[in-house]
Design an enzyme around this catalytic site. Sequence first.
Site: not given
Length: 241
Positions: A139, A144-147
């Site tokens: 994720a 999008l570079c975030c959990i």
Amino acid sequence: MAAVRAQVASRLAAVSAFASVSPGSRTPFQRAALHRSAPRPGARVALVLSGCGVFDGTEIHEASAILVHLSRGGAEVQIFAPDVPQMHVIDHTKGQPSEGESRNVLTESARIARGKITDLAELSAADHDAAIFPGGFGAAKNLLCCIAPVLAAKVLRGVEVTVGHEQEEGGKWPYAGTAEAIKALGAKHFVKGVAISFLAAHVDQKNKVVTTPAFMCETALHHIHDGIGAMVRKVLELSGK
């Protein structure tokens, strides 16, 4: 691990699991649903994957638990993933990158979907009542570079989410620092456990977002499964189906 949002249409292009609920639309599916377990019309849910494997894709146990609980709840499910290369490939026996190896997120996610999967670029919020984003480092690396819960915090100012506890507590909550990152984005973090399933999910009624810690906690697998079940039930309740 998960969240739900009404009026997700304008949010989906933006993404321990995150789910999103959309009101009103009645556009029929253009593809067959993966699961349909009840004769009455069920909630139409998009499940968004990010690969196959916790360290470079979707956490497989979380995705499987979501599918089980959605099936039990009579939901119609379509599975999506982006048709892009993974950020990298992790050797899960070593926890280290595999040099010179490349994999595709859609192709890898198809393993979990048993082949019934669609390019994320084709997802239309108008066709779904909810969207769910399982956890896993994919994720962050491939979407999008975030959990997943941090995604909600990035997209919805002031949203309420949980990633569990805010202290590591001797290693039981190894990712507890994520709570501070969520608060730094202007979101509100709520402390939740996983052992008591009906208390394991937090519902933001205003934004229609539901989150649960899942594998943010080092605990028995059945607790993770039950907590995800609580999240899915809340998602289906918010969808009105």
